[in-house]
Design a protein around this motif. Structure first.
Motif, PDB file in Angstrom:
ATOM      1  N   ASP A 129       0.864  -1.184   0.000  1.00 23.93           N
ATOM      2  CA  ASP A 129       0.000   0.000   0.000  1.00 23.93           C
ATOM      3  C   ASP A 129       0.899   1.231   0.000  1.00 23.93           C
ATOM      4  OD1 ASP A 129      -1.683   2.197   0.769  1.00 23.93           O
ATOM      5  OD2 ASP A 129      -3.087   0.793   1.691  1.00 23.93           O
ATOM      6  N   ARG A 144       0.432   3.997   1.118  1.00 24.92           N
ATOM      7  CA  ARG A 144       0.340   4.779   2.358  1.00 24.92           C
ATOM      8  C   ARG A 144       1.049   4.099   3.526  1.00 24.92           C
ATOM      9  NH1 ARG A 144      -6.032   4.971   2.048  1.00 24.92           N
ATOM     10  NH2 ARG A 144      -5.497   2.870   1.352  1.00 24.92           N
ATOM     11  N   GLU A 158      -6.805   8.164  -6.928  1.00 20.59           N
ATOM     12  CA  GLU A 158      -8.233   7.870  -7.007  1.00 20.59           C
ATOM     13  C   GLU A 158      -8.942   9.107  -7.558  1.00 20.59           C
ATOM     14  OE1 GLU A 158     -11.219   6.336  -7.596  1.00 20.59           O
ATOM     15  OE2 GLU A 158     -10.259   4.910  -6.214  1.00 20.59           O
ATOM     16  N   GLU A 177     -12.416   9.692   1.794  1.00 20.24           N
ATOM     17  CA  GLU A 177     -11.577   8.536   1.472  1.00 20.24           C
ATOM     18  C   GLU A 177     -10.662   8.847   0.288  1.00 20.24           C
ATOM     19  OE1 GLU A 177     -13.911   5.083   0.821  1.00 20.24           O
ATOM     20  OE2 GLU A 177     -14.941   5.197   2.765  1.00 20.24           O
ATOM     21  N   HIS A 192      -6.578   8.904   0.396  1.00 18.04           N
ATOM     22  CA  HIS A 192      -5.767   8.084  -0.508  1.00 18.04           C
ATOM     23  C   HIS A 192      -4.810   8.951  -1.320  1.00 18.04           C
ATOM     24  CE1 HIS A 192      -4.923   4.593  -3.147  1.00 18.04           C
ATOM     25  NE2 HIS A 192      -4.769   5.537  -4.084  1.00 18.04           N
ATOM     26  N   GLY A 234      -1.209   9.373   0.273  1.00 19.59           N
ATOM     27  CA  GLY A 234      -0.393   8.537  -0.599  1.00 19.59           C
ATOM     28  C   GLY A 234       0.791   9.300  -1.164  1.00 19.59           C
TER      29      GLY A 234
END
Length: 360
Positions: free
Chosen positions: A61, A63, A83, A92, A96, A100
């Protein structure tokens, strides 16, 4: 699972990592870089393993605070794990996108990666009636710092701008594509073309410019191979006017005053009926065409022109229906077409609310 063998390491050339390598532009870029003789190794990073051959997969991931442990041998990282879908909860999505990018930059600096390439969007320039067409790549960033997707990109741009002071050993380049099209692309822009009729703002002169994901991948390949410094715009040459768009899409437009358009959109958003704030409508009403001057000087040329890219987009959205950015069923969309401009949006919104109540 990936097929094929990873090429032997070469003594020269950088090791390049690509995030979001399992899908979309990340997948295309990883595949292009894997074919280059001047790239020693390609590290493909994603939350799941993809099918690109000839690369080293690292499933993680972006993150994850321990991401730096997976970048110890990397010279350049291109961050494409973003995203963009309006269907994702805005909180959310922002977590992300922004966290991120923060993790990627921090991890890259900790692992002594020389360079990070962050992909944002030409949306950061803002869309307005007074925008020059095209915008210079060094034009000021005038997008609204709100909860929209453009707000996410602005935060990433702030991160890139502050990186030299926080991480002096890391060079950060931002790449700003125009409205993306291609397989799997779902954005506030693509949903505009899912509408029964195409909204325009009275007195505005929109200029439509697109960027196919294949062209974005080829542009990023040039950025990596040539070491181009940013900011770097990416898009088809030129732009389309409203009449050309209507002809290609086969859809009629309808025109509303700006105050009514944005006021109605904001009210619907506050009610939770539409996924995007009113500021997102600026990008379908006003021009935000970008000049890809730095790439052009490096010899890059897009394969797709705007008309072809729009046709690709229309093939992708065929059978889908959306009003003010929210997807609705075919029946509601047909009713919206018959109802006309303002009534279309409000009627669709009411239909959505009734449907939501029935599901409870």
């Amino acid at each position: 699972m990936a097929t094929g063998k990873v090429r032997p390491r070469r003594s020269k050339g950088p090791v390049v990592a690509v995030t979001g390598a399992a899908t979309g532009a990340g997948r295309l870029l990883a595949a292009r870089l894997a074919e280059r003789e001047d790239i020693r190794k390609v590290v493909a990073i994603d939350g799941h393993r993809g099918d690109v051959p000839g690369v080293t997969w690292r499933v993680v991931d972006i993150r994850d605070p321990l991401l730096s442990n997976r970048l110890s041998d990397v010279d350049v990282i291109v961050h494409l794990d973003l995203e963009r879908s309006p269907s994702v909860d805005p909180r959310e999505r922002r977590t992300h996108n922004v966290r991120g990018a923060q993790t990627v930059v921090t991890a890259a600096a900790a692992a002594r990666v020389r360079r990070a390439v962050l992909v944002t969007s030409a949306m950061v320039y803002g869309a307005g009636p007074d925008n020059p067409v095209p915008l210079n790549e060094d034009a000021p960033l005038l997008a609204e710092a709100d909860q929209s997707i453009a707000g996410d990109f602005l935060e990433i741009e702030d991160l890139a701008a502050g990186a030299p002071a926080v991480h002096p050993g890391l060079e950060v380049t931002v790449v700003r594509p125009a409205a993306l099209v291609g397989p799997g692309i779902d954005t506030v822009i693509t949903r505009h073309f899912e509408a029964p009729r195409l909204l325009s703002v009275k007195g505005s002169t929109p200029g439509w410019q697109f960027c196919h994901v294949e062209d974005l991948a080829s542009a990023l390949e040039v950025v990596v191979a040539e070491g181009l410094a940013g900011p770097i715009g990416v898009g088809c040459d030129g732009w389309l006017g409203a009449e050309e768009v209507n002809e290609i899409t086969g859809k009629r437009g309808f025109e509303l005053p700006a105050a009514l358009t944005f006021g109605m959109a904001q009210r619907l958003h506050r009610l939770g009926v539409t996924p995007a704030p009113a500021s997102d409508l600026h990008y379908v009403a006003y021009p935000w065409v970008v000049d890809a001057a730095r790439l052009r000087e490096a010899g890059w040329k897009p394969v797709y022109d705007n008309a072809t890219a729009l046709r690709v987009l229309m093939e992708e959205v065929a059978g889908r229906h959306a009003v003010v950015g929210r997807r609705v069923g075919g029946k509601e969309a047909t009713m919206a077409t018959a109802a006309g401009a303002t009534v279309a949006a409000i009627g669709a919104a009411a239909a959505i609310r009734r449907a939501r109540k029935r599901r409870r």
